[in-house]
Motif scaffolding. Structure first.
Motif, PDB file in Angstrom:
ATOM      1  N   VAL A 145       0.858  -1.188   0.000  1.00  0.00           N
ATOM      2  CA  VAL A 145       0.000   0.000   0.000  1.00  0.00           C
ATOM      3  C   VAL A 145       0.891   1.234   0.000  1.00  0.00           C
ATOM      4  CG1 VAL A 145      -1.727   1.328   1.289  1.00  0.00           C
ATOM      5  CG2 VAL A 145      -1.849  -1.177   1.239  1.00  0.00           C
ATOM      6  N   HIS A 146       0.736   2.072  -1.016  1.00  0.00           N
ATOM      7  CA  HIS A 146       1.519   3.304  -1.119  1.00  0.00           C
ATOM      8  C   HIS A 146       0.763   4.435  -0.418  1.00  0.00           C
ATOM      9  CE1 HIS A 146       4.588   1.937  -4.150  1.00  0.00           C
ATOM     10  NE2 HIS A 146       3.700   0.951  -4.207  1.00  0.00           N
ATOM     11  N   ALA A 147       0.979   4.551   0.901  1.00  0.00           N
ATOM     12  CA  ALA A 147       0.282   5.591   1.662  1.00  0.00           C
ATOM     13  C   ALA A 147       0.719   6.982   1.219  1.00  0.00           C
ATOM     14  CB  ALA A 147       0.542   5.405   3.154  1.00  0.00           C
ATOM     15  N   LEU A 148       1.996   7.124   0.891  1.00  0.00           N
ATOM     16  CA  LEU A 148       2.528   8.347   0.272  1.00  0.00           C
ATOM     17  C   LEU A 148       3.326   7.917  -0.943  1.00  0.00           C
ATOM     18  CD1 LEU A 148       3.829  10.393   3.370  1.00  0.00           C
ATOM     19  CD2 LEU A 148       1.649  10.659   2.166  1.00  0.00           C
ATOM     20  N   ASP A 149       3.102   8.605  -2.055  1.00  0.00           N
ATOM     21  CA  ASP A 149       3.690   8.145  -3.309  1.00  0.00           C
ATOM     22  C   ASP A 149       4.425   9.284  -4.026  1.00  0.00           C
ATOM     23  OD1 ASP A 149       4.348   6.490  -5.378  1.00  0.00           O
ATOM     24  OD2 ASP A 149       2.350   6.412  -6.246  1.00  0.00           O
ATOM     25  N   GLY A 150       5.532   9.728  -3.403  1.00  0.00           N
ATOM     26  CA  GLY A 150       6.345  10.775  -4.018  1.00  0.00           C
ATOM     27  C   GLY A 150       5.821  12.174  -3.770  1.00  0.00           C
ATOM     28  N   VAL A 151       5.690  12.542  -2.504  1.00  0.00           N
ATOM     29  CA  VAL A 151       5.109  13.838  -2.144  1.00  0.00           C
ATOM     30  C   VAL A 151       6.182  14.920  -2.079  1.00  0.00           C
ATOM     31  CG1 VAL A 151       3.951  15.127  -0.306  1.00  0.00           C
ATOM     32  CG2 VAL A 151       3.156  12.832  -0.920  1.00  0.00           C
ATOM     33  N   ASP A 152       5.946  16.004  -2.807  1.00  0.00           N
ATOM     34  CA  ASP A 152       6.814  17.190  -2.770  1.00  0.00           C
ATOM     35  C   ASP A 152       5.968  18.391  -2.386  1.00  0.00           C
ATOM     36  OD1 ASP A 152       9.396  16.122  -3.917  1.00  0.00           O
ATOM     37  OD2 ASP A 152       8.074  15.699  -5.614  1.00  0.00           O
ATOM     38  N   ILE A 153       6.252  18.963  -1.228  1.00  0.00           N
ATOM     39  CA  ILE A 153       5.559  20.186  -0.845  1.00  0.00           C
ATOM     40  C   ILE A 153       6.552  21.162  -0.215  1.00  0.00           C
ATOM     41  CG2 ILE A 153       3.279  19.141  -0.488  1.00  0.00           C
ATOM     42  CD1 ILE A 153       3.842  19.159   2.515  1.00  0.00           C
ATOM     43  N   CYS A 154       6.225  22.438  -0.276  1.00  0.00           N
ATOM     44  CA  CYS A 154       7.005  23.488   0.371  1.00  0.00           C
ATOM     45  C   CYS A 154       6.056  24.386   1.147  1.00  0.00           C
ATOM     46  CB  CYS A 154       7.755  24.333  -0.660  1.00  0.00           C
ATOM     47  SG  CYS A 154       9.035  23.466  -1.560  1.00  0.00           S
ATOM     48  N   VAL A 155       6.467  24.789   2.329  1.00  0.00           N
ATOM     49  CA  VAL A 155       5.681  25.720   3.135  1.00  0.00           C
ATOM     50  C   VAL A 155       6.597  26.862   3.547  1.00  0.00           C
ATOM     51  CG1 VAL A 155       4.330  26.027   5.245  1.00  0.00           C
ATOM     52  CG2 VAL A 155       4.188  23.857   3.983  1.00  0.00           C
ATOM     53  N   ALA A 156       6.184  28.073   3.226  1.00  0.00           N
ATOM     54  CA  ALA A 156       6.988  29.255   3.531  1.00  0.00           C
ATOM     55  C   ALA A 156       6.801  29.680   4.985  1.00  0.00           C
ATOM     56  CB  ALA A 156       6.611  30.400   2.600  1.00  0.00           C
ATOM     57  N   GLY A 195      -8.151   7.957   4.322  1.00  0.00           N
ATOM     58  CA  GLY A 195      -7.326   7.044   3.540  1.00  0.00           C
ATOM     59  C   GLY A 195      -6.525   7.706   2.434  1.00  0.00           C
ATOM     60  N   SER A 196      -6.586   9.029   2.363  1.00  0.00           N
ATOM     61  CA  SER A 196      -5.875   9.753   1.291  1.00  0.00           C
ATOM     62  C   SER A 196      -4.378   9.862   1.548  1.00  0.00           C
ATOM     63  CB  SER A 196      -6.458  11.155   1.122  1.00  0.00           C
ATOM     64  OG  SER A 196      -6.316  11.914   2.323  1.00  0.00           O
ATOM     65  N   GLY A 197      -3.975   9.676   2.815  1.00  0.00           N
ATOM     66  CA  GLY A 197      -2.562   9.785   3.163  1.00  0.00           C
ATOM     67  C   GLY A 197      -2.227  11.018   3.972  1.00  0.00           C
ATOM     68  N   VAL A 212       0.783  24.056   9.705  1.00  0.00           N
ATOM     69  CA  VAL A 212       0.286  23.085   8.727  1.00  0.00           C
ATOM     70  C   VAL A 212      -0.784  22.267   9.427  1.00  0.00           C
ATOM     71  CG1 VAL A 212       0.818  21.096   7.285  1.00  0.00           C
ATOM     72  CG2 VAL A 212       2.451  22.972   7.460  1.00  0.00           C
ATOM     73  N   MET A 213      -1.984  22.291   8.874  1.00  0.00           N
ATOM     74  CA  MET A 213      -3.123  21.604   9.481  1.00  0.00           C
ATOM     75  C   MET A 213      -3.700  20.596   8.505  1.00  0.00           C
ATOM     76  SD  MET A 213      -6.801  23.253  10.616  1.00  0.00           S
ATOM     77  CE  MET A 213      -7.298  23.570   8.910  1.00  0.00           C
ATOM     78  N   ILE A 214      -3.970  19.385   8.977  1.00  0.00           N
ATOM     79  CA  ILE A 214      -4.701  18.448   8.129  1.00  0.00           C
ATOM     80  C   ILE A 214      -6.159  18.421   8.580  1.00  0.00           C
ATOM     81  CG2 ILE A 214      -2.668  17.039   7.684  1.00  0.00           C
ATOM     82  CD1 ILE A 214      -4.035  14.861   9.411  1.00  0.00           C
ATOM     83  N   THR A 215      -7.061  18.315   7.605  1.00  0.00           N
ATOM     84  CA  THR A 215      -8.485  18.297   7.909  1.00  0.00           C
ATOM     85  C   THR A 215      -9.240  17.694   6.734  1.00  0.00           C
ATOM     86  OG1 THR A 215     -10.393  19.646   8.565  1.00  0.00           O
ATOM     87  CG2 THR A 215      -8.848  20.640   7.000  1.00  0.00           C
ATOM     88  N   HIS A 216     -10.422  17.171   7.025  1.00  0.00           N
ATOM     89  CA  HIS A 216     -11.316  16.746   5.951  1.00  0.00           C
ATOM     90  C   HIS A 216     -12.438  17.775   5.781  1.00  0.00           C
ATOM     91  CE1 HIS A 216     -13.288  15.312   9.634  1.00  0.00           C
ATOM     92  NE2 HIS A 216     -14.417  15.519   8.979  1.00  0.00           N
ATOM     93  N   VAL A 262      -3.740  22.569   0.240  1.00  0.00           N
ATOM     94  CA  VAL A 262      -3.063  21.511  -0.515  1.00  0.00           C
ATOM     95  C   VAL A 262      -3.949  20.278  -0.448  1.00  0.00           C
ATOM     96  CG1 VAL A 262      -1.049  20.000  -0.599  1.00  0.00           C
ATOM     97  CG2 VAL A 262      -0.763  22.419  -0.027  1.00  0.00           C
ATOM     98  N   ARG A 263      -4.233  19.688  -1.609  1.00  0.00           N
ATOM     99  CA  ARG A 263      -5.104  18.513  -1.641  1.00  0.00           C
ATOM    100  C   ARG A 263      -4.289  17.255  -1.912  1.00  0.00           C
ATOM    101  NH1 ARG A 263     -10.230  20.180  -1.315  1.00  0.00           N
ATOM    102  NH2 ARG A 263     -10.619  22.360  -1.889  1.00  0.00           N
ATOM    103  N   ILE A 264      -4.631  16.204  -1.172  1.00  0.00           N
ATOM    104  CA  ILE A 264      -3.949  14.922  -1.338  1.00  0.00           C
ATOM    105  C   ILE A 264      -4.975  13.836  -1.607  1.00  0.00           C
ATOM    106  CG2 ILE A 264      -3.931  14.512   1.176  1.00  0.00           C
ATOM    107  CD1 ILE A 264      -1.204  13.099   0.790  1.00  0.00           C
ATOM    108  N   GLU A 265      -4.688  12.994  -2.597  1.00  0.00           N
ATOM    109  CA  GLU A 265      -5.535  11.841  -2.920  1.00  0.00           C
ATOM    110  C   GLU A 265      -4.628  10.656  -3.240  1.00  0.00           C
ATOM    111  OE1 GLU A 265      -8.183  12.663  -6.135  1.00  0.00           O
ATOM    112  OE2 GLU A 265      -9.062  14.424  -5.175  1.00  0.00           O
TER     113      GLU A 265
END
Length: 223
Positions: free
Chosen positions: A20-31, A43-45, A196-200, A212-215
């Motif tokens: 299961v690829h929970a993360l599949d090559g994630v590149d992000i930057c936060v200033a 389940g999006s990661g 940095v906040m994660i939320t649905h 930032v959207r992750i799927e």
């Protein structure tokens, strides 16, 4: 200046056909100073990503750079110290120590590092979050919204490079959620914090500077 950066970040559970690829090559930057919401369905990661950003879980490959340091190049003990000094956490379940008072919970990370709290700074956080009358209370005597205020205060107290908020309103009703989000945003701006906040919750995500959207473990929109 980027305070947070990930490079080709991957997290794979299992092997072969069942991997299961929970993360599949994630590149992000936060200033520095940004308030970024990472949005995704269950389940999006997004939770896996937050755990990687905070050094709580080891990636399969890739890098996480916080305030110029590649956190997974550090040995376990050094990474624990770095996390305590540089990363503030706000969890859905508050994670307060039940036998400590509100004030003791707020300054706990500072004391664990063997330092003396900056009283004027901590007092300013307490005043901003409206906790002045609750400092001697135990967490069990507070409402959910008040407990989350304490968690926000604790995350700010060490003057971290970044605050990571994991579904911070997940256990709160809609009105209290709005209040807590407003306070998170206000304190972030007042104390020049990067968040940095994660939320649905799409409505709450709109209060951030950027979404930032992750799927399926991949970034599909960067805001």
């Amino acid at each position: 200046m980027n305070i947070l950066e990930t490079k080709a970040l991957k997290k794979i559970y299992g092997t072969g056909d069942t991997a299961v690829h929970a993360l599949d090559g994630v590149d992000i930057c936060v200033a520095k100073g940004e308030f970024v919401a990472i949005v995704g369905t269950s389940g999006s990661g997004k939770s896996t990503l937050l755990h990687m950003l905070g050094g709580l879980d080891q990636p399969t490959s890739g890098r996480v750079i916080v305030d110029g340091a590649d956190i997974f190049s550090l040995k376990d003990e050094a990474r624990t110290i770095f996390r305590r000094r540089k990363i503030g956490f706000v969890f859905q379940s508050y994670n307060l120590v039940p036998v400590l008072s509100v004030y003791e919970n707020i300054i706990l990370p500072i004391q664990l590092d063997g330092n003396v709290p900056d009283k004027a700074y901590v007092d300013s956080i307490i005043e901003t979050l409206g906790l002045g009358s609750k400092l001697d209370n135990l967490p069990a005597n507070l409402s959910g919204g008040q407990q989350q205020r304490v968690a926000i205060a604790r995350s700010l107290a060490t003057k971290p490079a970044i605050i990571l908020a994991d579904e911070p309103t997940g256990n709160l009703d809609s009105k209290t959620s709005q209040d807590v989000m407003g306070l998170l945003k206000v304190t972030g701006e007042k104390f020049s914090q990067t968040i940095v906040m994660i939320t649905h919750n799409e409505e709450l995500a709109q209060m951030s500077d950027r979404i930032v959207r992750i799927e399926d473990g991949r970034i599909v929109a960067r805001g």
